[in-house]
Design an enzyme around this catalytic site. Structure first.
Site, PDB file in Angstrom:
ATOM      1  N   ASN A  90       0.799  -1.224   0.000  1.00  0.00           N
ATOM      2  CA  ASN A  90       0.000   0.000   0.000  1.00  0.00           C
ATOM      3  C   ASN A  90       0.833   1.276   0.000  1.00  0.00           C
ATOM      4  O   ASN A  90       0.338   2.331  -0.398  1.00  0.00           O
ATOM      5  CB  ASN A  90      -0.920  -0.009   1.227  1.00  0.00           C
ATOM      6  CG  ASN A  90      -1.556   1.340   1.471  1.00  0.00           C
ATOM      7  OD1 ASN A  90      -2.456   1.754   0.751  1.00  0.00           O
ATOM      8  ND2 ASN A  90      -1.086   2.040   2.503  1.00  0.00           N
ATOM      9  N   TYR A  98       2.830   9.732 -11.988  1.00  0.00           N
ATOM     10  CA  TYR A  98       2.053   9.013 -10.977  1.00  0.00           C
ATOM     11  C   TYR A  98       1.189   7.950 -11.654  1.00  0.00           C
ATOM     12  O   TYR A  98       1.227   6.769 -11.293  1.00  0.00           O
ATOM     13  CB  TYR A  98       1.180   9.974 -10.174  1.00  0.00           C
ATOM     14  CG  TYR A  98       0.323   9.270  -9.144  1.00  0.00           C
ATOM     15  CD1 TYR A  98       0.839   8.936  -7.897  1.00  0.00           C
ATOM     16  CD2 TYR A  98      -0.999   8.929  -9.417  1.00  0.00           C
ATOM     17  CE1 TYR A  98       0.066   8.272  -6.954  1.00  0.00           C
ATOM     18  CE2 TYR A  98      -1.774   8.267  -8.485  1.00  0.00           C
ATOM     19  CZ  TYR A  98      -1.246   7.948  -7.254  1.00  0.00           C
ATOM     20  OH  TYR A  98      -2.016   7.287  -6.319  1.00  0.00           O
ATOM     21  N   LYS A 124       1.465   3.746 -11.526  1.00  0.00           N
ATOM     22  CA  LYS A 124       0.344   2.898 -11.128  1.00  0.00           C
ATOM     23  C   LYS A 124      -0.098   1.984 -12.270  1.00  0.00           C
ATOM     24  O   LYS A 124      -0.588   0.865 -12.030  1.00  0.00           O
ATOM     25  CB  LYS A 124      -0.817   3.763 -10.638  1.00  0.00           C
ATOM     26  CG  LYS A 124      -0.522   4.501  -9.339  1.00  0.00           C
ATOM     27  CD  LYS A 124      -0.150   3.546  -8.213  1.00  0.00           C
ATOM     28  CE  LYS A 124      -0.003   4.246  -6.873  1.00  0.00           C
ATOM     29  NZ  LYS A 124       0.344   3.304  -5.778  1.00  0.00           N
ATOM     30  N   VAL A 165      -9.744   8.933  -2.027  1.00  0.00           N
ATOM     31  CA  VAL A 165     -10.054   8.422  -0.696  1.00  0.00           C
ATOM     32  C   VAL A 165      -9.545   9.440   0.317  1.00  0.00           C
ATOM     33  O   VAL A 165      -8.444   9.984   0.163  1.00  0.00           O
ATOM     34  CB  VAL A 165      -9.374   7.057  -0.443  1.00  0.00           C
ATOM     35  CG1 VAL A 165      -9.794   6.483   0.908  1.00  0.00           C
ATOM     36  CG2 VAL A 165      -9.710   6.082  -1.558  1.00  0.00           C
ATOM     37  N   THR A 182      -7.585  10.465   2.923  1.00  0.00           N
ATOM     38  CA  THR A 182      -6.404   9.992   3.634  1.00  0.00           C
ATOM     39  C   THR A 182      -5.452  11.181   3.797  1.00  0.00           C
ATOM     40  O   THR A 182      -5.801  12.316   3.504  1.00  0.00           O
ATOM     41  CB  THR A 182      -5.692   8.874   2.850  1.00  0.00           C
ATOM     42  OG1 THR A 182      -5.108   9.439   1.664  1.00  0.00           O
ATOM     43  CG2 THR A 182      -6.664   7.766   2.457  1.00  0.00           C
TER      44      THR A 182
END
Length: 257
Positions: free
Chosen positions: A86, A148, A152, A181, A183
């Protein structure tokens, strides 16, 4: 009891995985850079759920950190049954605005660490005939949007290919592709989030529940929300040239570069 190792466990999606797996009775190996936060997390999960939570401090942007975690994953006497890769981050700025050192650090964490840790885990799992790996990617993997998204996309392609190669061994691999999300991700990258529409935000605990269901079903790629599944369906039919322009504009507005 089985044991799960989670990188980037102290916040966000990693912390949600830790909460869910501890509640389900799994012992944990918690991996992050901040020893104090790791110990606090381990104590809380142990006291609440009665599981054993091992602390492993490691920086996956460094060879020594990757080697430390890989060694733990390869420990045959204390096997890890589930690996959650993660750990990750985003850089603020467009291509050529981000220092090369930061770009290489991202590739180290998102690609090299994922490759080395997945390999260490699955080699041991294949010997036992069971195990699972979840590599956390992003829906950014499916649109042409900077380094990025490219990193991924590598995670998704690697996970799909490795899953096929391990078919029939009892080892499952899955790339998890969430959207936005709530976070510490954006805060750490210095990105504002006020302009992101409310409907685009996902709940980390619900995301983890859907991801674990998808892993149990044997999926190689999980997009754990109907809204993002619909968006990614549109991505497949939009011409790549047009998609590049759209993703460039929305990426500058909403996401990491």
């Amino acid at each position: 009891m089985t044991t799960a190792l989670i990188t980037g466990s102290t916040a966000g999606i990693g912390a949600a995985f830790a909460r869910r797996l501890a509640a389900d009775g799994h012992d944990l190996v918690l991996v992050a850079r901040d020893t104090k936060r790791l110990r606090e997390q381990a104590t809380e999960l142990h006291d609440r759920h009665g599981i054993e939570a091992e602390v492993l401090t490691a920086d996956l942007a460094e060879d020594t950190g990757i080697e430390t975690v890989a060694t733990r994953l390869g420990d045959r006497r204390n096997p890890v049954d589930l690996l959650i890769n993660n750990a990750g981050f985003g850089n603020k700025g467009r291509y050529l605005e981000v220092p090369m050192a930061d770009e290489l650090k991202m590739l180290k964490v998102h690609c090299e660490a994922v490759l080395r840790l997945t390999s260490a885990a699955t080699e041991a799992m294949r010997e036992r005939g069971r195990g699972g790996v979840v590599n956390v990617a992003s829906v950014a993997a499916f649109v042409p949007r900077g380094t990025y998204g490219a990193s991924k996309a590598w995670v998704v392609q690697f996970s799909q290919g490795a899953a096929r190669d391990l078919a029939g061994t009892g080892v499952r691999l899955m790339a998890l592709c969430p959207g936005f999300v709530r976070t510490e991700f954006h805060e750490r990258a210095g990105m504002g989030t006020d302009n992101i529409p409310g409907w685009m935000w996902l709940d980390a605990d619900k995301l983890v529940a859907a991801a674990l269901d998808d892993l149990a079903r044997g999926k190689a790629v999980s997009i754990p929300d109907p809204r993002y599944k619909a968006l990614m369906g549109l991505v497949k039919v939009v011409p790549r040239g047009l998609l590049g322009g759209i993703s460039s504009k929305t990426g500058r507005k909403y996401g990491p570069q």
